[in-house]
Every structure is written in structure tokens, then in C-alpha cells.
Design a protein around this motif. Structure first.
Motif, PDB file in Angstrom:
ATOM      1  N   HIS A 148       0.917  -1.249  -0.044  1.00 30.74           N
ATOM      2  CA  HIS A 148       0.002   0.155   0.051  1.00 30.74           C
ATOM      3  C   HIS A 148       0.814   1.321   0.022  1.00 30.74           C
ATOM      4  O   HIS A 148       0.473   2.221  -0.580  1.00 30.74           O
ATOM      5  N   GLU A 149       1.984   1.068   0.546  1.00 29.53           N
ATOM      6  CA  GLU A 149       2.818   2.260   0.578  1.00 29.53           C
ATOM      7  C   GLU A 149       3.767   2.592  -0.705  1.00 29.53           C
ATOM      8  O   GLU A 149       3.827   3.676  -1.201  1.00 29.53           O
ATOM      9  N   TYR A 150       4.145   1.355  -1.302  1.00 34.90           N
ATOM     10  CA  TYR A 150       4.595   1.503  -2.733  1.00 34.90           C
ATOM     11  C   TYR A 150       4.128   0.545  -3.850  1.00 34.90           C
ATOM     12  O   TYR A 150       4.550  -0.550  -4.116  1.00 34.90           O
ATOM     13  N   PRO A 151       2.886   1.130  -4.163  1.00 31.38           N
ATOM     14  CA  PRO A 151       2.245   0.177  -5.384  1.00 31.38           C
ATOM     15  C   PRO A 151       3.111  -0.004  -6.503  1.00 31.38           C
ATOM     16  O   PRO A 151       2.793  -1.061  -7.253  1.00 31.38           O
ATOM     17  N   VAL A 152       3.968   0.966  -7.063  1.00 32.70           N
ATOM     18  CA  VAL A 152       4.666   0.360  -8.053  1.00 32.70           C
ATOM     19  C   VAL A 152       5.643  -0.779  -7.781  1.00 32.70           C
ATOM     20  O   VAL A 152       5.769  -1.573  -8.537  1.00 32.70           O
ATOM     21  N   LEU A 153       6.237  -0.772  -6.773  1.00 34.41           N
ATOM     22  CA  LEU A 153       7.031  -1.969  -6.273  1.00 34.41           C
ATOM     23  C   LEU A 153       6.202  -3.188  -6.185  1.00 34.41           C
ATOM     24  O   LEU A 153       6.493  -4.275  -6.482  1.00 34.41           O
ATOM     25  N   ALA A 154       4.928  -2.979  -6.000  1.00 28.96           N
ATOM     26  CA  ALA A 154       3.934  -4.050  -5.653  1.00 28.96           C
ATOM     27  C   ALA A 154       3.619  -4.904  -7.081  1.00 28.96           C
ATOM     28  O   ALA A 154       3.916  -6.026  -7.170  1.00 28.96           O
ATOM     29  N   GLU A 155       3.679  -3.840  -8.055  1.00 29.30           N
ATOM     30  CA  GLU A 155       3.390  -4.408  -9.479  1.00 29.30           C
ATOM     31  C   GLU A 155       4.773  -5.088  -9.899  1.00 29.30           C
ATOM     32  O   GLU A 155       4.665  -6.058 -10.659  1.00 29.30           O
ATOM     33  N   GLN A 156       5.946  -4.409  -9.694  1.00 32.36           N
ATOM     34  CA  GLN A 156       7.125  -5.199 -10.180  1.00 32.36           C
ATOM     35  C   GLN A 156       7.621  -6.287  -9.453  1.00 32.36           C
ATOM     36  O   GLN A 156       8.238  -7.338 -10.136  1.00 32.36           O
ATOM     37  N   TYR A 157       7.314  -6.408  -8.151  1.00 36.44           N
ATOM     38  CA  TYR A 157       8.041  -7.559  -7.366  1.00 36.44           C
ATOM     39  C   TYR A 157       7.077  -8.534  -6.614  1.00 36.44           C
ATOM     40  O   TYR A 157       7.475  -9.418  -6.155  1.00 36.44           O
ATOM     41  N   GLY A 158       5.878  -8.173  -6.622  1.00 36.21           N
ATOM     42  CA  GLY A 158       4.762  -8.880  -6.019  1.00 36.21           C
ATOM     43  C   GLY A 158       4.428  -8.717  -4.584  1.00 36.21           C
ATOM     44  O   GLY A 158       5.228  -8.012  -4.007  1.00 36.21           O
ATOM     45  N   VAL A 159       3.659  -9.327  -4.036  1.00 32.70           N
ATOM     46  CA  VAL A 159       3.290  -9.226  -2.623  1.00 32.70           C
ATOM     47  C   VAL A 159       3.027 -10.550  -2.027  1.00 32.70           C
ATOM     48  O   VAL A 159       2.381 -11.324  -2.562  1.00 32.70           O
ATOM     49  N   TYR A 160       3.243 -10.862  -0.635  1.00 33.11           N
ATOM     50  CA  TYR A 160       2.919 -11.726  -0.147  1.00 33.11           C
ATOM     51  C   TYR A 160       1.455 -11.928   0.262  1.00 33.11           C
ATOM     52  O   TYR A 160       0.813 -10.808   0.532  1.00 33.11           O
ATOM     53  N   ASN A 161       0.554 -13.135  -0.086  1.00 40.57           N
ATOM     54  CA  ASN A 161      -0.617 -13.170   0.298  1.00 40.57           C
ATOM     55  C   ASN A 161      -0.737 -13.351   1.824  1.00 40.57           C
ATOM     56  O   ASN A 161       0.100 -13.472   2.657  1.00 40.57           O
ATOM     57  N   TRP A 162      -2.050 -13.117   2.395  1.00 41.56           N
ATOM     58  CA  TRP A 162      -2.301 -13.279   3.847  1.00 41.56           C
ATOM     59  C   TRP A 162      -2.836 -14.811   3.926  1.00 41.56           C
ATOM     60  O   TRP A 162      -2.977 -15.474   2.880  1.00 41.56           O
ATOM     61  N   LYS A 163      -2.496 -15.522   4.977  1.00 31.79           N
ATOM     62  CA  LYS A 163      -2.888 -16.763   5.100  1.00 31.79           C
ATOM     63  C   LYS A 163      -3.566 -17.143   6.531  1.00 31.79           C
ATOM     64  O   LYS A 163      -2.956 -16.596   7.379  1.00 31.79           O
ATOM     65  N   CYS A 164      -4.327 -18.103   6.359  1.00 29.07           N
ATOM     66  CA  CYS A 164      -5.125 -18.492   7.673  1.00 29.07           C
ATOM     67  C   CYS A 164      -4.106 -19.601   8.352  1.00 29.07           C
ATOM     68  O   CYS A 164      -4.074 -20.585   7.731  1.00 29.07           O
ATOM     69  N   ARG A 165      -3.973 -19.437   9.697  1.00 31.96           N
ATOM     70  CA  ARG A 165      -3.053 -20.414  10.523  1.00 31.96           C
ATOM     71  C   ARG A 165      -3.921 -21.619  10.665  1.00 31.96           C
ATOM     72  O   ARG A 165      -3.401 -22.687  10.709  1.00 31.96           O
ATOM     73  N   GLY A 166      -5.292 -21.360  10.597  1.00 35.89           N
ATOM     74  CA  GLY A 166      -6.362 -22.509  10.783  1.00 35.89           C
ATOM     75  C   GLY A 166      -6.396 -23.694   9.595  1.00 35.89           C
ATOM     76  O   GLY A 166      -5.888 -24.798   9.519  1.00 35.89           O
ATOM     77  N   CYS A 167      -6.911 -23.128   8.571  1.00 39.96           N
ATOM     78  CA  CYS A 167      -7.401 -23.886   7.347  1.00 39.96           C
ATOM     79  C   CYS A 167      -6.369 -23.612   6.551  1.00 39.96           C
ATOM     80  O   CYS A 167      -6.205 -24.574   5.202  1.00 39.96           O
ATOM     81  N   GLY A 168      -5.367 -22.918   6.365  1.00 40.68           N
ATOM     82  CA  GLY A 168      -4.418 -22.773   5.326  1.00 40.68           C
ATOM     83  C   GLY A 168      -4.952 -21.872   4.022  1.00 40.68           C
ATOM     84  O   GLY A 168      -4.067 -21.745   3.179  1.00 40.68           O
TER      85      GLY A 168
END
Length: 377
Positions: free
Chosen positions: A315-335
Motif C-alpha cells: 500500500h505504501e509502494y504500489p509501483v514496487l508491488a507491481e514489479q516484485y509482487g506481494v505476499y498473500n495473507w494466510k489463515c493459520r487454521g485452514c491454510g
């Protein structure tokens, strides 16, 4: 001109004048908003990038590969082992880089000290070299260590062989300086030892020259080569750092000097602040943490091509997000995973919708720095 026509003309002129002032005010506001610390740092970073290419040093524009375990830089000697390891492994740096200190130090050396040495100190039989490369190996009881780097100005003879080595440093004020600092003394010893070996000269003396940034006064310390200091402090430090590297080990959190943590670009990662992190490894971005500058992030991605942004940083660096990708959120319970922009990053404990359907309240999280997968170079 009839009265009513004159009135209409006056009204038209007034309206046009008001309309012209509005864009001028808008332009002025845009200029005021454009001049900021962020834009200045971005501009200065680009200036350095261009200058490195111009001078044939494009390798300075990216991350350096981790050094061999036995190789050491004179400028890092005797400092915090963990900090030095973080630097060597291209861990992501926090906060603004200390470009101002580097620039002031460089200008002080090039514009003041070198002319002073040339014009007031050098004789008909002595000359000044801006710097000299060193690359020497040292046999110790625990194996070989290697010193590689570049000196500050050296006074040389007509053949260009070294006579007197100097090390130039700047400090906020000479009022707080009560003697040569140990890590600067170690750096000067490294240059004396290496040049003595490489040129087969008896180099037993060096000068530490400190310049006060407040007054431009100088304080000079004559540093004779101290065999005990060299063996007990410097060689011992290099041996320990070599072992940490050879074992791929995170050194203990033990700063060598009181000032190190205050200026360290890894202090949150290390655990020296109130931030909820401690003893973090060499790779991975701190989750929920925003104190990363764009140039530092690009340098980290250059070192670790598989690394991505955290949702907060995306959210701080949207241009970098487009270039390098972003880690997803993950549920510790169901995965289950959620795209970075499908979850409100401001939420303290976002819940997994899939688990909630089964009346199971599970929070979703972003992978911590030690869990983030990166491709090692």
C-alpha cells in the motif's frame, strides 16, 4: 462608451483576473507539496546511480554478493558482529540512509584535506595519492583471513610507494572527541599492515585526522602500529567474524560501542527497539513495518530476486508491488490464502471468512520474515 457596456467590460476583466489567479495558486501549492524529504532522497539516489555509471562503477548501484567468510573490510573492523553480518547478507535496511554523513565526509576529504596535504605538507620529494587499494591475506592460528579495501590519502615517494598512511573522519564536534576511536584505529592498522606487506616497506606510523563538522577545525592523532592491539583486538575480531560467516550464524546481540544501535539500519530487526521483533534472520521484511525506503527495498530485491513486499508495504509502494509482487495473507487454521489487497491492513485481527462459516474464529496473518521464501543469489 455607454454606462452599461462599460460595466459589462469591467465585470469581464475582473472575472478573467480572478480566473488567472486560481491556477497560479494551484501551481504554487503543487510546488510546495513537491518539495519534500522523500522527493529529495529519490532525486539524490538517482544522481548517485547516474554518477556511478558515468564513472564506470555500475556495480555500486546494486547489492554486493555476500563476501567469502575470510574476507573483511577495514571500515567494518571491531564493530558489532551482528550488524556486520546483516550488512554482508544484504538484509533489508531500515530508515533513511545516512547519505548526508557520507557526502560531508567525502567532501571534507576531497575539498579540504587533500589540498591541505598537497599544498602545505608534501615536499619536493613527497607526493599525495588520493587512495590506494589493499588486498592481503593474513595467516593466523585459526586459518587465513583476508583484508580488502581502499585507503584514504597516502603520502608517497616519487615511485608512488607509501610513506605515511592517513585515515580521515568527520565528527559532529571535536569537543566530544577525547582520543582516537578504536574502530578507526583498527582501520588504520589494517591499511598500515596491508601496505607494509604489499610494498615491503616498514610502515609503522599512521595519522588519524578528525574534522569537526561544526567548525571545520581538525584534530590529529599519531597512531604507531601496535602489535598487541593488532593481534589481540583486530585479528581476534576477524577470526570471530569469519567463524560466524562460515557457520552461517547470526551473531549475538552485543554492540561493540554505545552509539551503534542508535545509528544501525537493522535495530528493529535485531530487537533493540520497542518494535515486536527480535533476533530476526538475514532475509524477510518485517511484517506490519513501514520504515523502509524505496531505494533500500530495491537493493534488497536485487540481492534476493524471489522476495516480495508485505501487504502493508504494498500500500505504501504500489509501483514496487507491481514489479516484485506481494505476499498473500494466510489463515493459520485452514491454510486458506487471501490476496494482499482483499484484506484491510489496518485491522488488528482480520478473520478468515472460510473458518468463520464453521463458527471457527481464526485470524489471517502475513508470513513473518523468517518464513518468507526468497531465492538466495
Amino acid at each position: 462608451m455607454p454606462k452599461d457596456e462599460q460595466s459589462d467590460t469591467s465585470s469581464t476583466i475582473k472575472s478573467s483576473s480572478s480566473s488567472d489567479r486560481k491556477p497560479a495558486t494551484l501551481r504554487r501549492k503543487q510546488l510546495v507539496d513537491a518539495i519534500s524529504n522523500d522527493s529529495f532522497n529519490d532525486w539524490y539516489q538517482e544522481q548517485q546511480f547516474t554518477e556511478n555509471i558515468l564513472e564506470g562503477k555500475p556495480y555500486f548501484n546494486g547489492a554486493s554478493p555476500p563476501p567469502d567468510s575470510e574476507k573483511h573490510s577495514p571500515s567494518k573492523l571491531l564493530q558489532c558482529h551482528r550488524k556486520v553480518r546483516y550488512y554482508a547478507e544484504n538484509s533489508p535496511k531500515e530508515g533513511d540512509p545516512p547519505q548526508g554523513l557520507f557526502w560531508v565526509g567525502s567532501q571534507f576529504e576531497e575539498e579540504i584535506v587533500v589540498p591541505y596535504l598537497l599544498e602545505a605538507i608534501a615536499t619536493d620529494e613527497t607526493y599525495v595519492r588520493n587512495s590506494m587499494w589493499i588486498d592481503t591475506e593474513i595467516e593466523t592460528n585459526d586459518g587465513t583471513v583476508r583484508l580488502k579495501g581502499v585507503t584514504d590519502p597516502v603520502i608517497v615517494d616519487a615511485d608512488g610507494d607509501p610513506i605515511l598512511v592517513t585515515e580521515i573522519k568527520t565528527t559532529s564536534s571535536l569537543d566530544y572527541l577525547d582520543g582516537p576511536k578504536p574502530h578507526h584505529k583498527a582501520q588504520l592498522h589494517a591499511y598500515m599492515y596491508a601496505l607494509d606487506e604489499e610494498y615491503d616497506r616498514s610502515l609503522q606510523d599512521g595519522l588519524l585526522l578528525y574534522g569537526g563538522r561544526d567548525t571545520l577545525d581538525i584534530s590529529v592523532f599519531h597512531i604507531p602500529f601496535d602489535e598487541r592491539f593488532w593481534n589481540k583486538s583486530v585479528i581476534t575480531w576477524m577470526q570471530a567474524q569469519t567463524q560466524y560467516r562460515a557457520n552461517n550464524e547470526l551473531p549475538p546481540r552485543e554492540p561493540a560501542f554505545d552509539w551503534e544501535c542508535n545509528t544501525c539500519p537493522f535495530r528493529n530487526r535485531c530487537g533493540q527497539t520497542s518494535a515486536p521483533f527480535q533476533d530476526t534472520g538475514f532475509t524477510g521484511l518485517l511484517t506490519g513495518f513501514t520504515d523502509y525506503r524505496e531505494p533500500n527495498l530495491r537493493e534488497y530485491f536485487d540481492a534476493y530476486p524471489g522476495a516480495k513486499l508485505t501487504p502493508t508495504l504494498a500500500h505504501e509502494y504500489p509501483v514496487l508491488a507491481e514489479q516484485y509482487g506481494v505476499y498473500n495473507w494466510k489463515c493459520r487454521g485452514c491454510g486458506s490464502t487471501y490476496a494482499w489487497d482483499d484484506v484491510d491492513v489496518e485491522s488488528d485481527s482480520p478473520l478468515c471468512d472460510r473458518c468463520a462459516e464453521n463458527n471457527d474464529l481464526q485470524t489471517i496473518v502475513v508470513l513473518g520474515p523468517n518464513e518468507q521464501n526468497v531465492d538466495t543469489p
